[in-house]
Design a protein around this motif. Sequence first.
Motif, PDB file in Angstrom:
ATOM      1  N   MET A   1       0.722  -1.328  -0.010  1.00 31.50           N
ATOM      2  CA  MET A   1      -0.139   0.037  -0.042  1.00 31.50           C
ATOM      3  C   MET A   1       1.006   1.304   0.029  1.00 31.50           C
ATOM      4  SD  MET A   1      -2.875   1.223   2.717  1.00 31.50           S
ATOM      5  CE  MET A   1      -1.582   1.329   4.003  1.00 31.50           C
ATOM      6  N   THR A   2       0.416   2.067  -0.823  1.00 28.45           N
ATOM      7  CA  THR A   2       1.390   3.466  -0.906  1.00 28.45           C
ATOM      8  C   THR A   2       0.317   4.594  -0.878  1.00 28.45           C
ATOM      9  OG1 THR A   2       1.193   3.670  -3.361  1.00 28.45           O
ATOM     10  CG2 THR A   2       2.969   2.219  -2.595  1.00 28.45           C
ATOM     11  N   LEU A   3       1.060   5.676  -0.544  1.00 26.17           N
ATOM     12  CA  LEU A   3       0.307   6.908  -0.496  1.00 26.17           C
ATOM     13  C   LEU A   3      -0.311   7.241  -1.654  1.00 26.17           C
ATOM     14  CD1 LEU A   3       2.645   9.355   1.931  1.00 26.17           C
ATOM     15  CD2 LEU A   3       0.370   8.182   2.472  1.00 26.17           C
ATOM     16  N   GLU A   4       0.629   7.000  -2.760  1.00 20.02           N
ATOM     17  CA  GLU A   4      -0.121   7.304  -4.075  1.00 20.02           C
ATOM     18  C   GLU A   4      -1.251   6.463  -4.559  1.00 20.02           C
ATOM     19  OE1 GLU A   4       0.185   9.666  -7.449  1.00 20.02           O
ATOM     20  OE2 GLU A   4       1.550   9.706  -5.722  1.00 20.02           O
ATOM     21  N   GLN A   5      -1.355   5.453  -3.816  1.00 19.62           N
ATOM     22  CA  GLN A   5      -2.587   4.676  -4.269  1.00 19.62           C
ATOM     23  C   GLN A   5      -4.043   4.991  -3.521  1.00 19.62           C
ATOM     24  OE1 GLN A   5      -1.190   0.601  -3.097  1.00 19.62           O
ATOM     25  NE2 GLN A   5      -0.083   0.381  -4.792  1.00 19.62           N
ATOM     26  N   LEU A   6      -3.666   5.526  -2.427  1.00 17.30           N
ATOM     27  CA  LEU A   6      -4.438   6.257  -1.589  1.00 17.30           C
ATOM     28  C   LEU A   6      -4.979   7.476  -2.053  1.00 17.30           C
ATOM     29  CD1 LEU A   6      -3.433   5.655   2.239  1.00 17.30           C
ATOM     30  CD2 LEU A   6      -4.833   4.264   1.136  1.00 17.30           C
ATOM     31  N   LYS A   7      -3.864   8.253  -2.683  1.00 18.10           N
ATOM     32  CA  LYS A   7      -4.585   9.438  -3.575  1.00 18.10           C
ATOM     33  C   LYS A   7      -5.332   9.149  -4.639  1.00 18.10           C
ATOM     34  CE  LYS A   7      -0.305  12.150  -2.063  1.00 18.10           C
ATOM     35  NZ  LYS A   7       0.905  12.716  -2.606  1.00 18.10           N
ATOM     36  N   MET A   8      -4.992   7.907  -5.379  1.00 15.26           N
ATOM     37  CA  MET A   8      -6.046   7.693  -6.479  1.00 15.26           C
ATOM     38  C   MET A   8      -7.356   7.276  -5.966  1.00 15.26           C
ATOM     39  SD  MET A   8      -3.298   5.196  -8.395  1.00 15.26           S
ATOM     40  CE  MET A   8      -1.502   5.686  -9.251  1.00 15.26           C
ATOM     41  N   LEU A   9      -7.428   6.673  -4.890  1.00 14.51           N
ATOM     42  CA  LEU A   9      -8.658   6.105  -4.418  1.00 14.51           C
ATOM     43  C   LEU A   9      -9.458   7.389  -3.889  1.00 14.51           C
ATOM     44  CD1 LEU A   9     -10.633   4.099  -3.248  1.00 14.51           C
ATOM     45  CD2 LEU A   9      -9.410   3.895  -1.139  1.00 14.51           C
ATOM     46  N   LYS A  10      -8.982   8.345  -3.348  1.00 13.09           N
ATOM     47  CA  LYS A  10      -9.697   9.635  -2.889  1.00 13.09           C
ATOM     48  C   LYS A  10      -9.853  10.365  -4.258  1.00 13.09           C
ATOM     49  CE  LYS A  10      -8.530  14.072  -0.450  1.00 13.09           C
ATOM     50  NZ  LYS A  10      -7.629  14.816   0.116  1.00 13.09           N
ATOM     51  N   ALA A  11      -9.180  10.169  -5.171  1.00 14.88           N
ATOM     52  CA  ALA A  11      -9.483  11.074  -6.333  1.00 14.88           C
ATOM     53  C   ALA A  11     -10.499  10.655  -7.208  1.00 14.88           C
ATOM     54  CB  ALA A  11      -8.247  11.207  -7.315  1.00 14.88           C
ATOM     55  N   VAL A  12     -10.695   9.301  -7.128  1.00 15.68           N
ATOM     56  CA  VAL A  12     -11.878   8.505  -7.920  1.00 15.68           C
ATOM     57  C   VAL A  12     -13.014   8.701  -7.125  1.00 15.68           C
ATOM     58  CG1 VAL A  12     -12.745   6.183  -8.220  1.00 15.68           C
ATOM     59  CG2 VAL A  12     -10.584   6.718  -9.079  1.00 15.68           C
ATOM     60  N   ILE A  13     -13.253   8.489  -5.832  1.00 19.36           N
ATOM     61  CA  ILE A  13     -14.378   8.747  -4.938  1.00 19.36           C
ATOM     62  C   ILE A  13     -14.709   9.958  -4.941  1.00 19.36           C
ATOM     63  CG2 ILE A  13     -15.420   8.625  -2.705  1.00 19.36           C
ATOM     64  CD1 ILE A  13     -14.751   5.824  -4.315  1.00 19.36           C
ATOM     65  N   GLN A  14     -13.715  11.264  -5.039  1.00 19.19           N
ATOM     66  CA  GLN A  14     -14.375  12.615  -4.975  1.00 19.19           C
ATOM     67  C   GLN A  14     -14.677  13.053  -6.330  1.00 19.19           C
ATOM     68  OE1 GLN A  14     -11.342  14.847  -2.998  1.00 19.19           O
ATOM     69  NE2 GLN A  14     -11.829  14.344  -0.951  1.00 19.19           N
ATOM     70  N   GLU A  15     -14.186  12.479  -7.401  1.00 16.69           N
ATOM     71  CA  GLU A  15     -14.149  13.224  -8.799  1.00 16.69           C
ATOM     72  C   GLU A  15     -15.512  12.036  -9.313  1.00 16.69           C
ATOM     73  OE1 GLU A  15     -13.290  15.743 -10.085  1.00 16.69           O
ATOM     74  OE2 GLU A  15     -11.672  16.018  -8.663  1.00 16.69           O
ATOM     75  N   GLY A  16     -15.682  10.948  -8.909  1.00 20.69           N
ATOM     76  CA  GLY A  16     -16.630  10.112  -9.479  1.00 20.69           C
ATOM     77  C   GLY A  16     -16.591   9.041 -10.649  1.00 20.69           C
ATOM     78  N   SER A  17     -15.241   9.193 -11.140  1.00 21.02           N
ATOM     79  CA  SER A  17     -14.895   8.487 -12.270  1.00 21.02           C
ATOM     80  C   SER A  17     -13.560   8.524 -12.603  1.00 21.02           C
ATOM     81  CB  SER A  17     -15.848   8.810 -13.658  1.00 21.02           C
ATOM     82  OG  SER A  17     -15.051  10.178 -14.010  1.00 21.02           O
ATOM     83  N   LEU A  18     -13.101   7.388 -13.193  1.00 16.20           N
ATOM     84  CA  LEU A  18     -11.593   7.291 -13.617  1.00 16.20           C
ATOM     85  C   LEU A  18     -11.049   8.295 -14.576  1.00 16.20           C
ATOM     86  CD1 LEU A  18     -11.319   3.285 -14.214  1.00 16.20           C
ATOM     87  CD2 LEU A  18     -10.106   4.640 -12.382  1.00 16.20           C
TER      88      LEU A  18
END
Length: 303
Positions: A1-18
Amino acid sequence: MTLEQLKMLKAVIQEGSLQAASNRLFKTQPAISKGLQQLESTLGVTVLDRSGYKLKLTQQGELIYQKALMLLEQSDQLNQMANHFKTGYEAKVVIAVDAMFDLVKLVPIFEHIQQEFPHTQILLTQEFLTGGIDAIVSKKAELAISAAEANFLKTFKLVTQPIYTESVINVAAPKMLKRHQNLMESSQLKEEYQIIVQDSGSFTKDVELDVQLGQRKWYVNDYHSKRTLCLSGIGWGRLPYFMVKDDIRNGRLTPLRLSDSQTEIKIKSYVMKRKGEILGPVATRLWNEISQLNHGLGEIREE
Protein backbone atom coordinates in the motif's frame (compact mmCIF):
# COMPACT_ATOMS: atom_id res chain seq x y z
CA MET A 1 0.00 0.00 0.00
CA THR A 2 1.37 3.41 -0.96
CA LEU A 3 0.26 6.99 -0.41
CA GLU A 4 0.00 7.32 -4.18
CA GLN A 5 -2.58 4.50 -4.26
CA LEU A 6 -4.55 6.19 -1.48
CA LYS A 7 -4.48 9.45 -3.46
CA MET A 8 -5.88 7.56 -6.44
CA LEU A 9 -8.69 6.16 -4.30
CA LYS A 10 -9.50 9.61 -2.93
CA ALA A 11 -9.54 11.16 -6.40
CA VAL A 12 -11.81 8.44 -7.85
CA ILE A 13 -14.35 8.75 -5.04
CA GLN A 14 -14.34 12.54 -4.97
CA GLU A 15 -14.40 12.98 -8.76
CA GLY A 16 -16.78 10.11 -9.40
CA SER A 17 -14.97 8.43 -12.31
CA LEU A 18 -11.60 7.18 -13.53
CA GLN A 19 -11.53 9.78 -16.27
CA ALA A 20 -12.09 12.70 -13.88
CA ALA A 21 -9.53 11.26 -11.45
CA SER A 22 -7.11 10.90 -14.37
CA ASN A 23 -7.47 14.59 -15.22
CA ARG A 24 -7.03 15.60 -11.58
CA LEU A 25 -3.91 13.50 -10.96
CA PHE A 26 -2.39 13.87 -14.45
CA LYS A 27 -2.21 10.09 -14.76
CA THR A 28 -3.63 7.73 -17.37
CA GLN A 29 -6.82 5.80 -16.59
CA PRO A 30 -5.04 2.42 -16.90
CA ALA A 31 -2.39 3.59 -14.39
CA ILE A 32 -5.08 4.56 -11.89
CA SER A 33 -7.03 1.35 -12.44
CA LYS A 34 -3.88 -0.71 -11.92
CA GLY A 35 -2.98 1.26 -8.79
CA LEU A 36 -6.40 0.60 -7.24
CA GLN A 37 -6.16 -3.11 -8.05
CA GLN A 38 -2.74 -3.24 -6.37
CA LEU A 39 -4.21 -1.51 -3.31
CA GLU A 40 -6.97 -4.09 -3.04
CA SER A 41 -4.50 -6.92 -3.56
CA THR A 42 -2.23 -5.61 -0.80
CA LEU A 43 -5.12 -5.16 1.64
CA GLY A 44 -6.82 -8.40 0.64
CA VAL A 45 -10.15 -6.54 0.56
CA THR A 46 -12.39 -5.39 -2.28
CA VAL A 47 -12.55 -1.64 -1.80
CA LEU A 48 -14.51 -0.65 -4.92
CA ASP A 49 -17.78 -1.99 -6.27
CA ARG A 50 -17.36 -2.10 -10.06
CA SER A 51 -20.71 -3.73 -10.86
CA GLY A 52 -22.46 -0.51 -11.80
CA TYR A 53 -21.86 2.31 -14.23
CA LYS A 54 -20.17 4.38 -11.51
CA LEU A 55 -17.48 3.15 -9.16
CA LYS A 56 -18.54 3.18 -5.53
CA LEU A 57 -17.17 1.96 -2.23
CA THR A 58 -18.02 -1.42 -0.80
CA GLN A 59 -19.09 -1.63 2.84
CA GLN A 60 -15.52 -2.49 3.88
CA GLY A 61 -14.25 0.10 1.42
CA GLU A 62 -16.15 2.85 3.27
CA LEU A 63 -14.17 2.21 6.43
CA ILE A 64 -10.89 1.90 4.57
CA TYR A 65 -11.61 5.13 2.69
CA GLN A 66 -12.14 7.06 5.93
CA LYS A 67 -8.83 5.78 7.28
CA ALA A 68 -7.17 6.63 3.98
CA LEU A 69 -8.35 10.24 4.25
CA MET A 70 -6.88 10.45 7.74
CA LEU A 71 -3.54 9.06 6.55
CA LEU A 72 -3.41 11.49 3.63
CA GLU A 73 -4.18 14.42 5.91
CA GLN A 74 -1.41 13.35 8.30
CA SER A 75 0.95 12.99 5.36
CA ASP A 76 0.12 16.53 4.21
CA GLN A 77 0.74 17.85 7.71
CA LEU A 78 4.07 16.04 7.85
CA ASN A 79 5.14 17.55 4.53
CA GLN A 80 4.06 21.02 5.67
CA MET A 81 6.04 20.61 8.87
CA ALA A 82 9.14 19.46 6.96
CA ASN A 83 8.84 22.42 4.56
CA HIS A 84 8.37 24.70 7.57
CA PHE A 85 11.65 23.51 9.07
CA LYS A 86 13.49 23.56 5.73
CA THR A 87 12.70 27.27 5.36
CA GLY A 88 14.43 27.98 8.67
CA TYR A 89 11.51 28.10 11.08
CA GLU A 90 12.33 26.78 14.53
CA ALA A 91 10.94 23.48 15.75
CA LYS A 92 10.65 24.98 19.23
CA VAL A 93 10.94 28.37 20.90
CA VAL A 94 11.27 28.63 24.68
CA ILE A 95 10.08 31.77 26.43
CA ALA A 96 10.54 32.15 30.19
CA VAL A 97 7.89 34.38 31.77
CA ASP A 98 7.98 35.76 35.30
CA ALA A 99 4.86 34.67 37.17
CA MET A 100 4.47 38.28 38.26
CA PHE A 101 3.59 39.16 34.67
CA ASP A 102 -0.09 38.90 33.71
CA LEU A 103 -0.24 36.30 30.91
CA VAL A 104 -3.51 37.78 29.66
CA LYS A 105 -1.41 40.48 27.98
CA LEU A 106 0.40 37.83 25.92
CA VAL A 107 -2.63 35.80 24.76
CA PRO A 108 -3.31 37.86 21.57
CA ILE A 109 0.38 37.56 20.62
CA PHE A 110 0.40 33.80 21.16
CA GLU A 111 -2.75 33.51 19.03
CA HIS A 112 -1.00 35.33 16.14
CA ILE A 113 2.06 33.09 16.43
CA GLN A 114 -0.07 29.94 16.60
CA GLN A 115 -1.92 30.87 13.41
CA GLU A 116 1.13 31.98 11.44
CA PHE A 117 3.59 29.30 12.62
CA PRO A 118 1.46 26.24 13.48
CA HIS A 119 4.38 23.82 13.30
CA THR A 120 6.64 25.64 15.76
CA GLN A 121 6.13 24.54 19.33
CA ILE A 122 6.06 27.38 21.85
CA LEU A 123 7.28 26.25 25.26
CA LEU A 124 6.34 28.72 27.97
CA THR A 125 8.03 28.26 31.33
CA GLN A 126 6.93 30.12 34.45
CA GLU A 127 9.75 31.59 36.50
CA PHE A 128 10.08 33.51 39.77
CA LEU A 129 12.29 36.45 40.76
CA THR A 130 15.55 35.99 38.79
CA GLY A 131 14.47 32.73 37.12
CA GLY A 132 13.69 34.37 33.78
CA ILE A 133 17.08 36.10 33.61
CA ASP A 134 18.77 32.84 34.62
CA ALA A 135 16.99 31.01 31.78
CA ILE A 136 18.30 33.52 29.23
CA VAL A 137 21.86 33.68 30.56
CA SER A 138 22.10 29.88 30.77
CA LYS A 139 20.63 29.55 27.24
CA LYS A 140 17.63 27.56 28.43
CA ALA A 141 15.29 30.02 26.70
CA GLU A 142 15.42 32.22 23.61
CA LEU A 143 13.35 35.00 25.22
CA ALA A 144 12.36 35.97 28.73
CA ILE A 145 9.99 38.38 30.41
CA SER A 146 11.21 39.33 33.84
CA ALA A 147 10.70 42.04 36.43
CA ALA A 148 14.05 43.49 37.42
CA GLU A 149 15.90 46.63 38.33
CA ALA A 150 17.74 48.27 35.45
CA ASN A 151 21.02 48.34 37.41
CA PHE A 152 20.76 44.60 38.06
CA LEU A 153 20.29 43.90 34.34
CA LYS A 154 23.49 45.78 33.52
CA THR A 155 25.51 42.90 34.94
CA PHE A 156 24.43 40.65 32.06
CA LYS A 157 24.99 40.80 28.30
CA LEU A 158 21.38 41.25 27.30
CA VAL A 159 19.19 43.28 24.99
CA THR A 160 16.26 44.50 27.08
CA GLN A 161 13.03 46.29 26.32
CA PRO A 162 10.77 47.63 29.09
CA ILE A 163 7.21 46.54 28.31
CA TYR A 164 5.04 47.01 31.36
CA THR A 165 5.01 48.27 34.92
CA GLU A 166 3.53 45.78 37.35
CA SER A 167 2.28 46.43 40.88
CA VAL A 168 2.92 44.15 43.84
CA ILE A 169 0.94 44.82 46.96
CA ASN A 170 1.37 43.80 50.59
CA VAL A 171 -1.79 42.03 51.77
CA ALA A 172 -3.24 39.99 54.60
CA ALA A 173 -6.61 38.43 55.35
CA PRO A 174 -9.02 40.03 57.86
CA LYS A 175 -8.65 36.86 59.94
CA MET A 176 -4.97 37.61 60.53
CA LEU A 177 -5.50 41.32 61.03
CA LYS A 178 -7.97 40.65 63.87
CA ARG A 179 -4.96 39.42 65.84
CA HIS A 180 -3.37 42.87 65.46
CA GLN A 181 -5.92 45.55 66.29
CA ASN A 182 -3.30 48.32 66.48
CA LEU A 183 -1.01 47.24 63.68
CA MET A 184 1.38 50.07 62.81
CA GLU A 185 4.71 48.61 61.70
CA SER A 186 6.23 45.40 60.37
CA SER A 187 7.97 44.54 63.65
CA GLN A 188 4.54 43.70 65.08
CA LEU A 189 4.26 40.89 62.50
CA LYS A 190 7.46 39.04 63.40
CA GLU A 191 5.52 36.18 65.00
CA GLU A 192 3.23 35.87 61.98
CA TYR A 193 4.36 33.96 58.92
CA GLN A 194 5.58 36.00 55.98
CA ILE A 195 4.84 33.90 52.89
CA ILE A 196 7.79 33.98 50.51
CA VAL A 197 8.04 32.69 46.93
CA GLN A 198 11.35 31.00 46.28
CA ASP A 199 13.57 32.18 43.46
CA SER A 200 13.58 29.76 40.51
CA GLY A 201 16.89 31.30 39.41
CA SER A 202 20.30 31.34 41.02
CA PHE A 203 21.08 35.03 41.24
CA THR A 204 19.53 35.69 44.66
CA LYS A 205 20.53 32.39 46.24
CA ASP A 206 20.53 32.65 50.05
CA VAL A 207 19.36 36.28 49.78
CA GLU A 208 16.03 37.21 51.34
CA LEU A 209 14.47 40.35 49.90
CA ASP A 210 12.11 42.56 51.92
CA VAL A 211 12.34 40.30 54.99
CA GLN A 212 13.06 41.76 58.45
CA LEU A 213 15.49 40.14 60.87
CA GLY A 214 13.84 37.51 63.04
CA GLN A 215 10.76 37.19 60.85
CA ARG A 216 8.94 33.85 60.83
CA LYS A 217 8.67 32.58 57.24
CA TRP A 218 6.92 30.03 55.09
CA TYR A 219 8.30 29.25 51.64
CA VAL A 220 6.22 28.35 48.58
CA ASN A 221 7.15 27.85 44.94
CA ASP A 222 4.35 29.82 43.23
CA TYR A 223 2.12 32.85 43.75
CA HIS A 224 -1.11 30.87 43.74
CA SER A 225 0.06 28.93 46.80
CA LYS A 226 1.10 32.19 48.41
CA ARG A 227 -2.31 33.73 47.73
CA THR A 228 -4.08 30.68 49.17
CA LEU A 229 -2.07 30.89 52.41
CA CYS A 230 -2.67 34.62 52.68
CA LEU A 231 -6.42 34.13 52.15
CA SER A 232 -6.46 31.52 54.90
CA GLY A 233 -5.01 33.95 57.43
CA ILE A 234 -1.91 31.80 57.97
CA GLY A 235 0.37 34.58 56.81
CA TRP A 236 0.92 37.71 54.77
CA GLY A 237 3.06 38.93 51.90
CA ARG A 238 3.36 40.75 48.59
CA LEU A 239 1.38 39.52 45.60
CA PRO A 240 0.90 40.79 42.03
CA TYR A 241 -1.99 43.25 42.08
CA PHE A 242 -3.75 41.65 39.08
CA MET A 243 -3.93 38.42 41.06
CA VAL A 244 -5.55 39.89 44.18
CA LYS A 245 -7.52 42.91 43.01
CA ASP A 246 -10.82 41.02 43.22
CA ASP A 247 -9.88 39.69 46.67
CA ILE A 248 -9.23 43.27 47.84
CA ARG A 249 -12.45 44.53 46.27
CA ASN A 250 -14.48 41.79 47.96
CA GLY A 251 -12.77 42.16 51.33
CA ARG A 252 -11.07 38.76 51.33
CA LEU A 253 -7.67 40.48 51.51
CA THR A 254 -6.68 43.87 52.89
CA PRO A 255 -3.68 46.00 51.86
CA LEU A 256 -1.16 46.20 54.69
CA ARG A 257 -0.45 49.83 55.49
CA LEU A 258 2.65 49.92 57.66
CA SER A 259 4.70 52.95 58.64
CA ASP A 260 8.02 51.30 57.81
CA SER A 261 7.10 49.47 54.60
CA GLN A 262 5.56 50.41 51.26
CA THR A 263 2.09 48.97 50.72
CA GLU A 264 2.41 48.92 46.94
CA ILE A 265 5.56 48.73 44.84
CA LYS A 266 5.82 49.38 41.10
CA ILE A 267 8.16 47.00 39.28
CA LYS A 268 9.14 47.34 35.64
CA SER A 269 8.95 44.22 33.47
CA TYR A 270 11.31 43.68 30.53
CA VAL A 271 11.39 41.38 27.54
CA MET A 272 14.97 40.26 27.00
CA LYS A 273 17.24 38.26 24.73
CA ARG A 274 20.95 37.53 24.58
CA LYS A 275 23.12 40.25 23.07
CA GLY A 276 24.68 39.37 19.71
CA GLU A 277 22.53 36.26 19.16
CA ILE A 278 20.52 36.00 15.95
CA LEU A 279 17.03 34.74 16.69
CA GLY A 280 15.08 32.50 14.33
CA PRO A 281 12.05 33.93 12.49
CA VAL A 282 9.47 32.76 15.04
CA ALA A 283 11.43 34.01 18.05
CA THR A 284 12.02 37.28 16.19
CA ARG A 285 8.30 37.69 15.61
CA LEU A 286 7.65 37.01 19.29
CA TRP A 287 10.29 39.57 20.28
CA ASN A 288 8.83 42.22 17.96
CA GLU A 289 5.24 41.73 19.08
CA ILE A 290 6.03 41.56 22.80
CA SER A 291 8.23 44.66 22.47
CA GLN A 292 5.20 46.54 21.16
CA LEU A 293 3.56 46.15 24.57
CA ASN A 294 5.83 49.04 25.54
CA HIS A 295 3.74 51.94 26.83
CA GLY A 296 6.31 54.69 26.49
CA LEU A 297 8.58 53.04 29.04
CA GLY A 298 11.83 53.56 27.15
CA GLU A 299 13.97 52.50 24.26
CA ILE A 300 15.55 49.10 23.65
CA ARG A 301 18.86 48.89 25.47
CA GLU A 302 21.87 46.61 25.15
CA GLU A 303 23.31 45.97 28.60
